[in-house]
Design an enzyme around this catalytic site. Structure first.
Site, PDB file in Angstrom:
ATOM      1  N   LYS A 183       5.081  52.039  66.446  1.00  0.00           N
ATOM      2  CA  LYS A 183       5.060  52.739  65.159  1.00  0.00           C
ATOM      3  C   LYS A 183       5.291  54.232  65.340  1.00  0.00           C
ATOM      4  O   LYS A 183       5.856  54.901  64.460  1.00  0.00           O
ATOM      5  CB  LYS A 183       3.731  52.488  64.451  1.00  0.00           C
ATOM      6  CG  LYS A 183       3.472  51.024  64.094  1.00  0.00           C
ATOM      7  CD  LYS A 183       4.383  50.545  62.979  1.00  0.00           C
ATOM      8  CE  LYS A 183       3.963  49.171  62.486  1.00  0.00           C
ATOM      9  NZ  LYS A 183       4.704  48.720  61.314  1.00  0.00           N
ATOM     10  N   THR A 232       1.119  52.704  60.312  1.00  0.00           N
ATOM     11  CA  THR A 232      -0.290  52.480  60.601  1.00  0.00           C
ATOM     12  C   THR A 232      -1.003  53.801  60.865  1.00  0.00           C
ATOM     13  O   THR A 232      -0.413  54.749  61.409  1.00  0.00           O
ATOM     14  CB  THR A 232      -0.450  51.571  61.838  1.00  0.00           C
ATOM     15  OG1 THR A 232      -1.824  51.540  62.232  1.00  0.00           O
ATOM     16  CG2 THR A 232       0.370  52.081  63.015  1.00  0.00           C
ATOM     17  N   TYR A 292       1.577  48.098  70.273  1.00  0.00           N
ATOM     18  CA  TYR A 292       1.938  47.985  68.851  1.00  0.00           C
ATOM     19  C   TYR A 292       1.944  49.356  68.187  1.00  0.00           C
ATOM     20  O   TYR A 292       2.913  49.738  67.515  1.00  0.00           O
ATOM     21  CB  TYR A 292       0.967  47.053  68.140  1.00  0.00           C
ATOM     22  CG  TYR A 292       0.892  47.297  66.656  1.00  0.00           C
ATOM     23  CD1 TYR A 292       1.943  46.922  65.815  1.00  0.00           C
ATOM     24  CD2 TYR A 292      -0.214  47.915  66.077  1.00  0.00           C
ATOM     25  CE1 TYR A 292       1.890  47.164  64.453  1.00  0.00           C
ATOM     26  CE2 TYR A 292      -0.275  48.155  64.721  1.00  0.00           C
ATOM     27  CZ  TYR A 292       0.782  47.787  63.910  1.00  0.00           C
ATOM     28  OH  TYR A 292       0.729  48.042  62.577  1.00  0.00           O
ATOM     29  N   HIS A 293       0.863  50.117  68.366  1.00  0.00           N
ATOM     30  CA  HIS A 293       0.794  51.438  67.743  1.00  0.00           C
ATOM     31  C   HIS A 293       1.874  52.364  68.305  1.00  0.00           C
ATOM     32  O   HIS A 293       2.404  53.219  67.586  1.00  0.00           O
ATOM     33  CB  HIS A 293      -0.594  52.037  67.947  1.00  0.00           C
ATOM     34  CG  HIS A 293      -1.673  51.309  67.213  1.00  0.00           C
ATOM     35  ND1 HIS A 293      -2.639  50.577  67.854  1.00  0.00           N
ATOM     36  CD2 HIS A 293      -1.934  51.195  65.889  1.00  0.00           C
ATOM     37  CE1 HIS A 293      -3.457  50.043  66.960  1.00  0.00           C
ATOM     38  NE2 HIS A 293      -3.043  50.397  65.767  1.00  0.00           N
ATOM     39  N   SER A 325      -2.304  51.355  71.513  1.00  0.00           N
ATOM     40  CA  SER A 325      -1.813  50.065  71.988  1.00  0.00           C
ATOM     41  C   SER A 325      -0.294  50.100  71.987  1.00  0.00           C
ATOM     42  O   SER A 325       0.322  51.030  71.426  1.00  0.00           O
ATOM     43  CB  SER A 325      -2.300  48.920  71.083  1.00  0.00           C
ATOM     44  OG  SER A 325      -1.612  48.950  69.836  1.00  0.00           O
TER      45      SER A 325
END
Length: 406
Positions: free
Chosen positions: A193, A145, A189-190, A187
């Site tokens: 990654k 991302t 989520y990030h 976040s």
């Protein structure tokens, strides 16, 4: 090639599976179907009706004569099952989509944070670990991302993965190096990654795995060339506040006469890519594999950038409707620029699809067709980044509660 597509039942995984199968590759989808269970947890469904993965692959075979094979495996939990499957089938390439992909969902609660970290990081490491253990020299393409970079810039374009820096030595000389662009996740989520990035760097260096990491922007659109071939091949379309991407959400809001919800000033600049370009980029990345011993190859998989308020205004000019500014549930700058280097895919032959009016109208037509499936109460974004921000979240953009009181 024989290609394993991990997370091939998902929003980008499914059209990628069809696209690569259509080109003659032997496609094996590995998925634990967790995205469908999350629909059940959240009490919301895809705007577009989705058949089971078995029915989807049956229809694809009926329409094309090509088979897509499905294997139910949980990458994060079933390490031995995954390793044995890879040892038996030995795919030429692996496309890794198998991660919880929504930033708002990852911030909903402590449980959702734990799930996102455990699922995403374990899935990636289990895969890398298994490849080394069985000596599998497959090209791994991972969907990452743009969020690993954060959204702010320092007046220069964000490079494709690596940043040239000069380091002053103790004797006063300067040594030039290329380092990973500094991570700045917004976040949980990030953040996972960003951890993926470090895992890839280690396994490429230590075990010479061949890895490509794609830093993708926000995906919009519904159809690809393959999903148009039969109604039952249609891709999922998320409109809810946790999984719906901002442009698709604006288009569904417009289609059902719901206020376009802009959070804060709408000055956040985001990177975008159409779903057709997304699957095309996967194809190009697979064809441009790094050699054994190369460092991780990193692409910025985006085609354009836009401010959120500009997108909202574009949609209202196209369809009418009202724009409502709401408190931002995210912890981020109110205004930011985003300049991105995205030349590698252009050089490989990508001809970008931009925000053409016809494609926007196509999404609106899909939204109107299935509008009866929308639960309007699930449209607002309600997952807050901190407990303090949660106190300001507005989940009533239509002001129905006020009307009920009056």
């Amino acid at each position: 090639m024989k290609i394993a597509i991990l997370g091939g039942d998902g929003f980008v995984g499914w059209p990628t599976s069809l696209h690569l199968s259509d080109q003659g590759h032997e496609i094996h989808i590995i998925d634990n179907l967790s995205r469908r269970w999350i629909d059940t947890e959240l009490g919301v469904q895809s705007l577009t009706p989705m058949d089971s993965i078995q029915e989807r692959t049956r229809i694809w075979h009926q329409e094309t004569g090509k088979r897509i094979y499905f294997h139910l495996i949980d990458l994060a939990k079933d390490y031995d099952v995954l390793k044995n499957w890879l040892a038996e089938h030995r795919p030429d390439a692996i496309v890794h989509f198998a991660e919880q992909r929504a930033a708002p969902y990852s911030m909903k609660s402590d449980r959702h944070k734990n799930y996102t970290v455990n699922n995403n990081v374990s899935a990636t490491h289990n895969l890398l670990n298994a490849m080394v253990e069985i000596g599998l020299d497959a090209h791994l393409v991972h969907l990452g991302t743009m969020g690993v970079y954060g959204y702010s810039t320092v007046g220069a374009a964000i490079p494709e993965g690596y940043l040239p820096v000069g380091i002053e030595t103790m004797d006063g000389n300067t040594v030039n190096q290329e380092i990973l662009y500094p991570a700045n996740p917004g976040s949980i989520y990030h953040m996972t990654k960003c951890l993926d990035q470090l895992l890839f760097q280690f396994y490429a260096k230590n075990d010479q795995l061949r890895i490509t990491d794609l830093h993708q922007g926000i995906v919009w659109g519904t159809h690809t060339e393959q999903t148009r071939r039969h109604e039952q091949l249609i891709n999922r379309f998320d409109y809810d506040g946790d999984y719906g991407t901002v442009l698709n959400r604006f288009l569904i809001q417009s289609a059902i006469g719901y206020p376009l919800t802009v959070h804060g000033t709408g000055g956040q600049t985001r990177a975008f890519i159409h779903i057709q370009d997304s699957v095309r980029c996967i194809e190009l990345a697979l064809a441009d594999a790094p050699a054994t011993g190369d460092r991780v190859k990193i692409f910025n998989q985006v085609t354009e950038t836009h401010r959120v308020r500009d997108l909202a205004q574009l949609i209202t000019k196209l369809t009418g409707g009202e724009i409502v500014n709401l408190p931002n549930p995210r912890k981020e700058a109110a205004e930011n620029d985003l300049v991105v280097d995205k030349e590698q895919f252009i050089k490989l032959g990508l001809k970008p699809i931009t925000l053409a009016e016809g494609l926007l109208e196509e999404v609106i037509e899909v939204a109107k067709k299935y509008a009866y499936r929308v639960d309007r109460s699930r449209v607002p974004a309600s997952s807050a980044w901190t407990k303090k921000i949660a106190e300001t979240v507005d989940t009533d953009p239509e002001k129905k509660r006020l009307k009920a009181v009056s």
